[in-house]
Design a protein around this motif. Structure first.
Motif, PDB file in Angstrom:
ATOM      1  N   GLU A  18       0.800  -1.218   0.000  1.00  0.00           N
ATOM      2  CA  GLU A  18       0.000   0.000   0.000  1.00  0.00           C
ATOM      3  C   GLU A  18       0.831   1.264   0.000  1.00  0.00           C
ATOM      4  N   HIS A  19       1.976   1.240   0.700  1.00  0.00           N
ATOM      5  CA  HIS A  19       2.698   2.489   0.957  1.00  0.00           C
ATOM      6  C   HIS A  19       4.079   2.587   0.316  1.00  0.00           C
ATOM      7  N   ALA A  20       4.586   1.518  -0.257  1.00  0.00           N
ATOM      8  CA  ALA A  20       5.935   1.556  -0.835  1.00  0.00           C
ATOM      9  C   ALA A  20       6.125   2.676  -1.858  1.00  0.00           C
ATOM     10  N   PRO A  21       5.130   2.983  -2.698  1.00  0.00           N
ATOM     11  CA  PRO A  21       5.356   4.052  -3.693  1.00  0.00           C
ATOM     12  C   PRO A  21       5.689   5.408  -3.085  1.00  0.00           C
ATOM     13  N   GLN A  22       5.249   5.657  -1.853  1.00  0.00           N
ATOM     14  CA  GLN A  22       5.536   6.940  -1.210  1.00  0.00           C
ATOM     15  C   GLN A  22       6.903   6.965  -0.516  1.00  0.00           C
TER      16      GLN A  22
END
Length: 236
Positions: free
Chosen positions: A219-223
């Motif tokens: 969910e959060h790796a792209p950020q």
């Protein structure tokens, strides 16, 4: 299980005596290297960490808790690098009764954090007190809104013990999820130390609950910064 016995000791140690003991373990030439490495203007004596550990252990064993708190405060107030580390080590102990004064002192140090080494030592002492009374996580959560990245980072470091359990108790799992909620907001913070603190937390958790870390990363790796993603997924 019986309650822990009150903390007892033989007597107080003055600040002057403690500083004299620190200076007795100075290694010539070490202070200059430490100052260059840490890059924060303050006095560095050049005392190696094993010597600090031995001194702090002896002081813990010989002093009552109120005297330890007083000495820790005095050591911290000198702003000497090794004295601040010794102050934290003096209060790093799993079982302290009562411990409210210890918790109050440790948290009072937050505004003075300007070095990862000092902050981490202080938060290692804080970890013991947080796990002794997890209701303190309410106070820790307020740190996540601080303007200081050192204080925001401290919220992740002090809660690291929550990553260590293979089978956390319900209240520990609730606290773990709470910290992961903080981490989900931290991933948008470009500050290196904040990204590093999230990666550190996830990396440690992945050793015990890899599926939860995979879910977080999906969910959060792209950020996250590239280095933080790599660190977080190191053991996956």
């Amino acid at each position: 299980m019986s309650a822990p016995a009150p903390d007892t000791g033989s007597g107080p140690i003055s600040l002057e005596t403690a500083l004299e003991a620190l200076r007795a373990h100075v290694e010539p030439g070490r202070a200059e290297g430490m100052e260059g490495y840490h890059k924060v203007p303050r006095t560095y004596l050049g005392v190696p960490n094993p010597a600090l550990n031995d001194l702090a252990k002896n002081w813990r064993q010989s002093m009552q808790i109120n005297d330890r708190v007083a000495l820790a405060q005095s050591l911290w107030d000198t702003n000497i690098f090794e004295a601040r580390l010794a102050a934290a080590k003096l209060l790093t102990q799993a079982r302290i009764t009562p411990d409210e004064g210890v918790w109050t002192l440790i948290t009072s140090w937050l505004p003075g954090f300007d070095s990862w080494a000092i902050a981490d030592h202080a938060m290692m002492a804080g970890q013991k007190r947080l796990m002794a009374d997890l209701s303190r996580i309410d106070e820790v959560e307020t740190w996540t809104q601080s303007h200081s990245h050192w204080t925001r980072r401290a919220a992740m470091v002090i809660t690291l013990p929550l990553t260590k359990q293979n089978h956390p108790k319900p209240h520990e799992n609730t606290a773990r999820e709470r910290v992961l909620g903080w981490a989900a907001t931290y991933v948008r913070d470009p500050e290196w130390f904040i990204q590093k603190s999230v990666a550190w937390w996830l990396r440690d958790l992945s050793k015990h609950d890899p599926d939860r870390v995979r879910a977080f990363m999906s969910e959060h790796a792209p950020q996250m910064k590239r280095f933080a993603r790599k660190e977080a997924e190191k053991y996956l």
